[in-house]
Design a protein around this motif. Sequence first.
Motif, PDB file in Angstrom:
ATOM      1  N   ARG A   2       0.842  -1.320  -0.011  1.00  0.00           N
ATOM      2  CA  ARG A   2      -0.041  -0.153   0.023  1.00  0.00           C
ATOM      3  C   ARG A   2       0.857   1.251  -0.108  1.00  0.00           C
ATOM      4  NH1 ARG A   2      -5.878  -0.764   3.135  1.00  0.00           N
ATOM      5  NH2 ARG A   2      -6.193  -2.277   1.408  1.00  0.00           N
ATOM      6  N   TYR A   3       0.257   2.234  -0.664  1.00  0.00           N
ATOM      7  CA  TYR A   3       1.221   3.409  -0.849  1.00  0.00           C
ATOM      8  C   TYR A   3       0.113   4.521  -0.602  1.00  0.00           C
ATOM      9  CZ  TYR A   3       4.636   0.639  -3.081  1.00  0.00           C
ATOM     10  OH  TYR A   3       5.710  -0.028  -3.372  1.00  0.00           O
ATOM     11  N   LEU A   4       0.534   5.830   0.253  1.00  0.00           N
ATOM     12  CA  LEU A   4      -0.326   7.012   0.124  1.00  0.00           C
ATOM     13  C   LEU A   4       0.314   7.882  -0.811  1.00  0.00           C
ATOM     14  CD1 LEU A   4      -2.344   9.111   1.544  1.00  0.00           C
ATOM     15  CD2 LEU A   4      -0.325   9.529   2.948  1.00  0.00           C
ATOM     16  N   ASP A  80       4.652  -3.034  -6.310  1.00  0.00           N
ATOM     17  CA  ASP A  80       5.985  -2.625  -6.154  1.00  0.00           C
ATOM     18  C   ASP A  80       5.863  -1.042  -6.343  1.00  0.00           C
ATOM     19  OD1 ASP A  80       6.294  -2.095  -9.010  1.00  0.00           O
ATOM     20  OD2 ASP A  80       6.767  -4.298  -9.392  1.00  0.00           O
ATOM     21  N   LEU A  81       7.197  -0.608  -6.029  1.00  0.00           N
ATOM     22  CA  LEU A  81       7.214   0.939  -6.081  1.00  0.00           C
ATOM     23  C   LEU A  81       7.130   1.378  -7.416  1.00  0.00           C
ATOM     24  CD1 LEU A  81       7.744   3.598  -4.748  1.00  0.00           C
ATOM     25  CD2 LEU A  81      10.299   3.330  -4.856  1.00  0.00           C
ATOM     26  N   ASP A  82       7.717   0.718  -8.588  1.00  0.00           N
ATOM     27  CA  ASP A  82       7.693   1.332 -10.093  1.00  0.00           C
ATOM     28  C   ASP A  82       6.223   0.977 -10.435  1.00  0.00           C
ATOM     29  OD1 ASP A  82      10.481   1.580 -10.054  1.00  0.00           O
ATOM     30  OD2 ASP A  82      10.727  -0.369 -11.067  1.00  0.00           O
ATOM     31  N   THR A  83       5.441   0.361  -9.972  1.00  0.00           N
ATOM     32  CA  THR A  83       3.979   0.394 -10.650  1.00  0.00           C
ATOM     33  C   THR A  83       3.265   1.405  -9.817  1.00  0.00           C
ATOM     34  OG1 THR A  83       4.045  -1.969 -10.840  1.00  0.00           O
ATOM     35  CG2 THR A  83       1.946  -0.873 -10.577  1.00  0.00           C
ATOM     36  N   ALA A  84       3.558   1.661  -8.434  1.00  0.00           N
ATOM     37  CA  ALA A  84       3.067   2.958  -7.613  1.00  0.00           C
ATOM     38  C   ALA A  84       3.336   4.234  -8.344  1.00  0.00           C
ATOM     39  CB  ALA A  84       3.495   2.771  -6.313  1.00  0.00           C
ATOM     40  N   LEU A  85       4.651   4.424  -8.824  1.00  0.00           N
ATOM     41  CA  LEU A  85       5.080   5.618  -9.329  1.00  0.00           C
ATOM     42  C   LEU A  85       4.344   5.746 -10.688  1.00  0.00           C
ATOM     43  CD1 LEU A  85       8.738   5.402  -8.387  1.00  0.00           C
ATOM     44  CD2 LEU A  85       6.957   6.890  -7.280  1.00  0.00           C
ATOM     45  N   GLU A 101       3.070  13.026  -4.274  1.00  0.00           N
ATOM     46  CA  GLU A 101       4.218  12.468  -3.453  1.00  0.00           C
ATOM     47  C   GLU A 101       3.689  10.932  -3.108  1.00  0.00           C
ATOM     48  OE1 GLU A 101       4.722  14.546   0.131  1.00  0.00           O
ATOM     49  OE2 GLU A 101       5.454  16.094  -0.638  1.00  0.00           O
ATOM     50  N   VAL A 102       4.612   9.951  -3.306  1.00  0.00           N
ATOM     51  CA  VAL A 102       4.314   8.393  -3.157  1.00  0.00           C
ATOM     52  C   VAL A 102       4.863   8.077  -1.570  1.00  0.00           C
ATOM     53  CG1 VAL A 102       4.329   6.248  -3.995  1.00  0.00           C
ATOM     54  CG2 VAL A 102       3.975   8.135  -5.434  1.00  0.00           C
ATOM     55  N   HIS A 103       4.127   7.740  -0.742  1.00  0.00           N
ATOM     56  CA  HIS A 103       4.770   7.362   0.497  1.00  0.00           C
ATOM     57  C   HIS A 103       4.444   6.141   0.645  1.00  0.00           C
ATOM     58  CE1 HIS A 103       5.509  11.313   2.213  1.00  0.00           C
ATOM     59  NE2 HIS A 103       4.477  11.537   1.321  1.00  0.00           N
TER      60      HIS A 103
END
Length: 113
Positions: A2-4, A80-85, A101-103
């Motif tokens: 999960r990402y905010l 993963d982070l790349d997908t979130a970005l 911002e991706v947290h």
Amino acid sequence: MRYLMLVVEPDVPDRGPTPDIEDWVRRHDADGSRVLGERLRPAADVRRVRVRDGRPAVTDGPFTETKEVIGGFDVIEAPDLDTALAIAAEHPGSWGGGTVEVHPFWPTEGAPA
């Protein structure tokens, strides 16, 4: 994971043409990556709380040192982070002077990562 995503808007509202937010929401609701999201009230409605010497001190907004405001947020689920970005780069809030911002969440002990 999960990402905010915090949608940070410049204090100048005209950012020029941006993608349609309704389309972004519809697509990411449909594919299950968007868990939750909301717009936030203007900076004048914000309050800061700080505890000093055991007593809460509340400060009304807007805050003069602020050049940007958090206009909204989305909680997303991504492998993963790349997908979130990549999801954040599609968000209209990241266009035309805005920032997303991706947290990453810090999972609590015993919770799945």
